[in-house]
Design a protein around this motif. Structure first.
Motif, mmCIF file in Angstrom:
data_model
loop_
_atom_site.group_PDB
_atom_site.id
_atom_site.type_symbol
_atom_site.label_atom_id
_atom_site.label_comp_id
_atom_site.label_asym_id
_atom_site.label_seq_id
_atom_site.Cartn_x
_atom_site.Cartn_y
_atom_site.Cartn_z
ATOM 1 N N ALA A 170 0.834 -1.199 0.000
ATOM 2 C CA ALA A 170 0.000 0.000 0.000
ATOM 3 C C ALA A 170 0.869 1.249 0.000
ATOM 4 C CB ALA A 170 -0.928 -0.020 1.207
ATOM 5 N N GLN A 171 1.958 1.221 0.751
ATOM 6 C CA GLN A 171 2.872 2.362 0.761
ATOM 7 C C GLN A 171 3.547 2.541 -0.591
ATOM 8 O OE1 GLN A 171 5.138 0.906 4.082
ATOM 9 N NE2 GLN A 171 4.168 2.318 5.537
ATOM 10 N N LEU A 172 3.953 1.446 -1.194
ATOM 11 C CA LEU A 172 4.577 1.544 -2.515
ATOM 12 C C LEU A 172 3.594 2.116 -3.530
ATOM 13 C CD1 LEU A 172 6.978 1.005 -4.369
ATOM 14 C CD2 LEU A 172 6.124 -1.325 -4.691
ATOM 15 N N ALA A 173 2.334 1.701 -3.451
ATOM 16 C CA ALA A 173 1.322 2.232 -4.365
ATOM 17 C C ALA A 173 1.181 3.739 -4.198
ATOM 18 C CB ALA A 173 -0.017 1.541 -4.130
ATOM 19 N N GLN A 174 1.251 4.231 -2.945
ATOM 20 C CA GLN A 174 1.168 5.674 -2.703
ATOM 21 C C GLN A 174 2.315 6.414 -3.395
ATOM 22 O OE1 GLN A 174 0.897 6.520 1.507
ATOM 23 N NE2 GLN A 174 -0.632 4.926 1.807
ATOM 24 N N LEU A 175 3.497 5.816 -3.383
ATOM 25 C CA LEU A 175 4.653 6.466 -3.995
ATOM 26 C C LEU A 175 4.545 6.533 -5.509
ATOM 27 C CD1 LEU A 175 7.598 4.956 -1.926
ATOM 28 C CD2 LEU A 175 6.430 7.143 -1.611
ATOM 29 N N MET A 176 3.631 5.767 -6.068
ATOM 30 C CA MET A 176 3.491 5.744 -7.520
ATOM 31 C C MET A 176 2.450 6.744 -8.023
ATOM 32 S SD MET A 176 3.820 1.607 -8.008
ATOM 33 C CE MET A 176 3.799 1.608 -9.795
ATOM 34 N N PHE A 177 1.781 7.438 -7.089
ATOM 35 C CA PHE A 177 0.816 8.452 -7.503
ATOM 36 C C PHE A 177 1.546 9.673 -8.068
ATOM 37 C CE2 PHE A 177 -2.103 6.770 -3.952
ATOM 38 C CZ PHE A 177 -2.577 5.770 -4.786
ATOM 39 N N PRO A 178 0.891 10.432 -8.947
ATOM 40 C CA PRO A 178 1.528 11.644 -9.499
ATOM 41 C C PRO A 178 1.764 12.696 -8.419
ATOM 42 C CG PRO A 178 -0.386 10.972 -10.815
ATOM 43 C CD PRO A 178 -0.420 10.164 -9.557
ATOM 44 N N ARG A 179 2.584 13.692 -8.735
ATOM 45 C CA ARG A 179 2.832 14.806 -7.829
ATOM 46 C C ARG A 179 2.703 16.113 -8.613
ATOM 47 N NH1 ARG A 179 9.435 14.598 -6.942
ATOM 48 N NH2 ARG A 179 9.998 14.601 -9.135
ATOM 49 N N PHE A 180 2.626 17.236 -7.895
ATOM 50 C CA PHE A 180 2.450 18.510 -8.568
ATOM 51 C C PHE A 180 3.678 18.866 -9.399
ATOM 52 C CE2 PHE A 180 -0.621 19.843 -5.045
ATOM 53 C CZ PHE A 180 -1.727 19.583 -5.839
ATOM 54 N N ASP A 181 3.413 19.556 -10.497
ATOM 55 C CA ASP A 181 4.481 20.084 -11.323
ATOM 56 C C ASP A 181 5.224 21.148 -10.519
ATOM 57 O OD1 ASP A 181 6.116 21.273 -13.168
ATOM 58 O OD2 ASP A 181 4.594 21.404 -14.733
ATOM 59 N N SER B 39 2.526 29.934 -9.549
ATOM 60 C CA SER B 39 1.867 31.238 -9.649
ATOM 61 C C SER B 39 0.580 31.315 -8.841
ATOM 62 C CB SER B 39 1.573 31.552 -11.118
ATOM 63 O OG SER B 39 0.747 30.544 -11.674
ATOM 64 N N ALA B 40 -0.079 30.167 -8.626
ATOM 65 C CA ALA B 40 -1.382 30.205 -7.964
ATOM 66 C C ALA B 40 -1.278 29.997 -6.457
ATOM 67 C CB ALA B 40 -2.307 29.151 -8.571
ATOM 68 N N VAL C 219 -0.231 18.005 -12.561
ATOM 69 C CA VAL C 219 0.578 16.997 -11.886
ATOM 70 C C VAL C 219 1.549 16.370 -12.878
ATOM 71 C CG1 VAL C 219 -1.143 16.472 -10.137
ATOM 72 C CG2 VAL C 219 -1.153 15.200 -12.275
ATOM 73 N N VAL C 220 2.626 15.800 -12.355
ATOM 74 C CA VAL C 220 3.632 15.118 -13.167
ATOM 75 C C VAL C 220 3.828 13.716 -12.604
ATOM 76 C CG1 VAL C 220 4.808 17.230 -13.853
ATOM 77 C CG2 VAL C 220 5.480 16.084 -11.738
ATOM 78 N N PRO C 221 4.388 12.803 -13.407
ATOM 79 C CA PRO C 221 4.552 11.421 -12.930
ATOM 80 C C PRO C 221 5.473 11.330 -11.720
ATOM 81 C CG PRO C 221 4.833 11.563 -15.311
ATOM 82 C CD PRO C 221 4.814 12.957 -14.796
ATOM 83 N N SER C 222 5.231 10.322 -10.918
ATOM 84 C CA SER C 222 6.090 10.046 -9.769
ATOM 85 C C SER C 222 7.457 9.549 -10.237
ATOM 86 C CB SER C 222 5.441 8.972 -8.893
ATOM 87 O OG SER C 222 6.385 8.302 -8.108
ATOM 88 N N PRO C 223 8.535 9.953 -9.577
ATOM 89 C CA PRO C 223 9.853 9.423 -9.951
ATOM 90 C C PRO C 223 9.953 7.918 -9.712
ATOM 91 C CG PRO C 223 9.992 10.713 -7.925
ATOM 92 C CD PRO C 223 8.626 10.943 -8.486
ATOM 93 N N VAL C 224 9.126 7.399 -8.806
ATOM 94 C CA VAL C 224 9.152 5.953 -8.558
ATOM 95 C C VAL C 224 8.577 5.204 -9.760
ATOM 96 C CG1 VAL C 224 8.267 4.104 -7.075
ATOM 97 C CG2 VAL C 224 9.086 6.240 -6.064
ATOM 98 N N VAL C 225 7.506 5.746 -10.348
ATOM 99 C CA VAL C 225 6.970 5.139 -11.567
ATOM 100 C C VAL C 225 7.999 5.221 -12.684
ATOM 101 C CG1 VAL C 225 5.216 5.371 -13.374
ATOM 102 C CG2 VAL C 225 4.560 5.539 -10.980
ATOM 103 N N ALA D 2 -0.006 15.019 -3.586
ATOM 104 C CA ALA D 2 -0.616 16.102 -4.348
ATOM 105 C C ALA D 2 -2.115 15.862 -4.368
ATOM 106 C CB ALA D 2 -0.059 16.129 -5.769
ATOM 107 N N ALA D 3 -2.881 16.780 -3.790
ATOM 108 C CA ALA D 3 -4.329 16.605 -3.716
ATOM 109 C C ALA D 3 -5.027 17.812 -4.322
ATOM 110 C CB ALA D 3 -4.773 16.417 -2.269
#
Length: 880
Positions: free
Chosen positions: A367-378, A383-384, A507-513, A396-397
């Motif tokens: 489950a933790q590994l799956a979390q690391l595979m989620f995208p993250r913010f660019d 600016s926002a 969002v951008v891809p996770s480095p783990v993916v 990133a939510a």
């Protein structure tokens, strides 16, 4: 008589089942000679008996009295003694940490007489004594007597009238005590209980009852904690952090639970008690500031933290109190951490020589590994940004801002992504936190309730965004610069940096993916930690990991993610879109000529598909399931076609009439249990032969291709024998070899596995259909219809379609595996239902001796890790 009560000097950290995590660790710290206030623990056995019988078990009250008397003797004062009172806390403590989910009551023993004795104990500090008394009435009223906590909060806010807590004086708290007693009288019809022993008895019962409180049940369901464990109760002599500015309370971690980095990490609050830090009622100061306030206490705390981490060989979460310059340890436990921190800490501890790589693999999970595979913010989208808070739990939510737990649940149920925004959260917000994509609070630190619970759940969280003015009544917040965000407006929160953005941030891809895709090197610290863990897990695991893939693109992705073959290629998925008409023509063919024409059109398409998949897998085994379509998926809708023909009347086209007659003939009330799978192959001559020939020709065309032909929905060995014989004949004609086996998805097949294994060279368990048929559940209907109620009632703790039902469906798998191999010792066994990617189900597959699991490409890394953990963790061990 059973022993229900243990002094802190009697237990140790290995007695969590009996003493709960808190009690076992208080005993362990006592054994280590650390400064723990004396006390005793009432066992989980007592709780279970209480919940079964509806009352305190026989002999428990007498046993509590004996331990209380011993505690009074040790402390030199009696519980609630008017001139020199002993006060105690009553706190819950289950085997697994459930932060804030159950009850705690502090300052038990105070009443209108003993409060004056407490003043004398505190050297005349009336403010401290009356503050402690009002806290008792407030906590007792809410947790024991069931009074709405808002009534107490509103009375406190009215008294403060804009002042800070620290600005309140003794007279203010004395008036608040009378106000609180009036609330108790009005809400319960009775006076606040003045008898200290009655206070303690009622508090103990309230803690037991809180095990089945709605929020505790919800949390256990979320975390998959068994419902029958019960909670222990810890009775501890009080020490006070609200005696003045030389006192305080804090929470510390032996390393950062958000990132895993080593260093001083925690929160401290001067002149505060117990729950003030985690409740977030005042923003805390960093733990490092304690060194400036009281260096001797700080130095002692640092030594204790080092001692605990080396002793537990893991990140420790610590609660402590400073009473007039004296340090007391109130709790320790192996701390909850984010997914990234879990991987980093595991390899750090290996490098420090505290654990080995085997244990490091068991310290993380899928489950933790799956979390690391989620995208993250660019990282470039700044600016926002409207403010920054504390980076309490990374991720990133993005979602609509909502200001109540109920609204979060409502919108999430409607398919909306939401961010729960609060001044601070409390345990009653749990349902909203689960429903939300992330949590944003304007108060509280990194050890507040919101931060701790969010980290445990893997939710993105930003805490203590002080610049935000949150109005839950008006359902909006105001940010610097006059930016107003109302309920329904989209915001984005970054739990890694603490940034809060207006609108949706890309969002951008996770480095783990990217690492699993082979596009990132191991210079990244997190990626390097994942690589070390995964490398060792792969070396340790016995289970192979295959992919469910129906096309070359998915097959290639699966291979990059580490798949060792394809465990399920669903050929019916190859006939969607434009090809659907060809299957319809085949099924509705009214003559042998029409059928042969349809088959001739399908075969080259099938061959081309299989060639691409064999090329993508390059020598790895590919299990291809022959077509298994419920017919309604490939035929015109009976009702729509009937209406069309009826409206057209005599002008209806002959083709439509002919198709309607055929559809009527083949119409089924329950297509999932109808003419599909092996039955379709036996009823429609040439269908399976066409597919087998396409597989054989494709395998012959690709060097090193390894085909495995799987016959679906077999319930009797005779069905399998008919198709097997035809398949072997075609394979021999083409001149290729391939295994021929079956999918075990019908309960009868599992129960007659010894017979079926005579004709099958492999079994692959199709646990989606096996679960449907064993439970008599139609998945398409029941999940939306009544599963939520079943989960609420505890009929099952988790959906049987999500995690394998070991007692029912799992027993069928075990029977089929054992009896199949008794007939054919070299029988290959795998699983290809969605359970093949579920961590708990993977452990079961390891235990029953399957050869491989098969899952969707994205879940392959999770399956690889869990297969390694399954090989290293003994059955039933505590890996939380």
């Amino acid at each position: 008589m059973p022993k229900y009560v243990y002094d802190f000097t009697e237990g140790n950290k290995d007695l969590k089942d009996l003493l709960g995590g808190k009690g076992a660790n208080l005993a362990e710290m006592t054994n280590l000679g650390l400064p723990v206030p004396p006390g005793f623990t009432i066992t989980t056995d007592a709780c279970r008996r209480f919940l079964e019988d509806g009352g305190l078990p026989e002999g428990l009250e007498e046993e509590i009295s004996r331990h209380l008397a011993a505690l009074e003797g040790r402390m030199g004062r009696r519980l609630g003694q008017a001139d020199d009172p002993l006060l105690v806390s009553v706190r819950s403590g289950a085997k697994f940490s459930m932060p804030g989910m159950m009850e705690t009551v502090l300052n038990i023993g105070l009443n209108d007489q003993s409060v004056h004795g407490l003043v004398k104990q505190a050297g005349g500090n009336e403010r401290f004594a009356w503050d402690s008394y009002r806290r008792l009435i407030q906590m007792f009223g809410k947790t024991v007597q069931g009074i709405d906590g808002e009534l107490f909060d509103e009375a406190l806010e009215e008294l403060k009238n804009g002042r800070d807590d620290l600005e309140l004086e003794a007279a203010d708290f004395q008036r608040l005590v009378e106000t609180y007693k009036g609330i108790v009288r009005e809400q319960t019809g009775q006076d606040f209980p003045a008898d200290p022993h009655e206070q303690m008895r009622m508090a103990v019962m309230a803690v037991f009852e809180s095990w089945n409180a709605p929020r505790a049940v919800l949390y256990r369901r979320q975390e998959r904690i068994p419902a029958d464990l019960g909670t222990a109760v810890n009775v501890c002599s009080m020490v006070f952090g609200n005696c003045g500015m030389d006192s305080g309370t804090g929470v510390a971690f032996t390393r950062d639970p958000g990132s895993g980095h080593q260093g001083v990490y925690g929160d401290y609050l001067q002149n505060a008690q117990g729950e003030d830090v985690v409740a977030g009622i005042r923003n805390t100061m960093p733990l490092q500031d304690l060194e400036r306030i009281d260096k001797s206490v700080y130095d002692e705390l640092m030594k204790i933290m080092e001692t605990l981490e080396n002793h537990y060989r893991d990140l420790c979460d610590i609660e402590f109190t400073v009473e007039r310059g004296k340090l007391w340890m109130l709790q320790t436990r192996v701390g909850k951490r984010t997914a990234g921190a879990a991987f980093r800490i595991a390899v750090q501890l290996v490098d420090q020589g505290l654990i080995d790589l085997d244990e490091a693999v068991t310290r993380v999970n899928g489950a933790q590994l799956a979390q690391l595979m989620f995208p993250r913010f660019d990282g470039d989208a700044k600016s926002a940004r409207i403010t920054t808070g504390m980076n309490a739990s990374p991720g990133a939510a993005v979602g609509k801002a909502v200001f109540s737990s109920a609204r979060a649940v409502e919108l999430a149920a409607a398919g909306e992504a939401v961010i729960l925004v609060r001044r601070e959260t409390n345990p009653d917000d749990l349902a909203g936190m689960i429903a939300a994509q992330g949590v944003l609070t304007s108060r509280g630190g990194k050890t507040s309730h919101a931060a701790v619970v969010a980290r445990g759940m893997g939710k993105t969280c930003v805490c203590g965004a002080e610049e935000l003015e949150v109005s839950t009544k008006e359902r909006r917040f105001t940010a610097p610069g006059g930016v107003v965000v109302s309920e329904g407006d989209v915001i984005s929160i970054d739990g890694s940096s603490g940034a809060v953005y207006l609108g949706e941030v890309p969002v951008v891809p996770s480095p783990v993916v990217e690492y699993f895709e082979g596009a990132t090197d191991q210079d990244d610290e997190l990626v390097a930690a994942v690589h070390r863990i995964m490398t060792h897990a792969d070396a340790a695991r016995r289970l192979k990991v295959r992919a469910n893939a129906d096309n070359a693109e998915d097959a290639s992705r699966a291979r990059r993610f580490g798949a060792e073959g394809i465990g399920l290629c669903r050929t019916e998925h190859m006939f969607l879109g434009d090809r659907r008409q060809l299957v319809e023509d085949l099924v509705l063919a009214s003559s042998e000529e029409e059928r042969d024409r349809a088959l001739a059109a399908l075969e080259p398409l099938q061959k081309a598909d299989f060639v691409e998949i064999f090329q993508a897998m390059a020598g790895l085994p590919v299990t291809i399931r022959l077509i298994d379509p419920p017919l309604h998926e490939f035929l015109p809708d009976y009702t729509e076609l009937s209406v069309k023909v009826a409206l057209a009347g005599e002008q209806a086209e002959e083709k439509d009439r002919r198709v309607l007659a055929a559809v009527k003939r083949l119409h089924e009330q329950n297509p999932m249990l109808g003419l599909r799978g092996v039955r379709l192959g036996l009823v429609i001559p040439g269908l399976f032969a066409m597919q087998v020939r396409a597989i054989a020709e494709a395998a012959k065309a690709v060097e090193g291709a390894r085909a495995e032909i799987m016959i679906p929905l077999v319930g009797a060995v005779q069905e399998l024998e008919h198709v097997r014989d035809e398949a072997r004949r075609i394979l021999a004609e083409v001149g290729v070899e391939a295994l021929v086996g079956t999918m075990i998805e019908v309960p009868r097949a599992a129960l007659t596995a010894a017979q079926i294994a005579e004709a099958a060279e492999f079994f692959s368990f199709g646990t989606n259909d096996l679960t449907q048929m064993t439970w008599a559940f139609s998945r398409d209907d029941v999940e939306a219809a009544f599963f939520s109620k079943y989960l609420e009632l505890g009929v099952f703790g988790v959906s049987p379609f999500e995690s394998l039902d070991r007692d029912g469906v799992g027993r069928l798998v075990r029977i089929a595996a054992e009896e199949g191999r008794a007939t054919r010792p070299d029988l290959k066994l795998g699983i290809c239902g969605e359970h093949g990617g579920d961590p708990d189900s993977i452990h079961f597959c390891h235990q029953v001796g399957l050869d491989y699991v098969s899952c969707s490409p994205f879940r392959i890394p999770v399956a690889r890790l869990e297969a390694g953990r399954a090989a290293l963790v003994s059955t039933g061990s505590d890996t939380r």
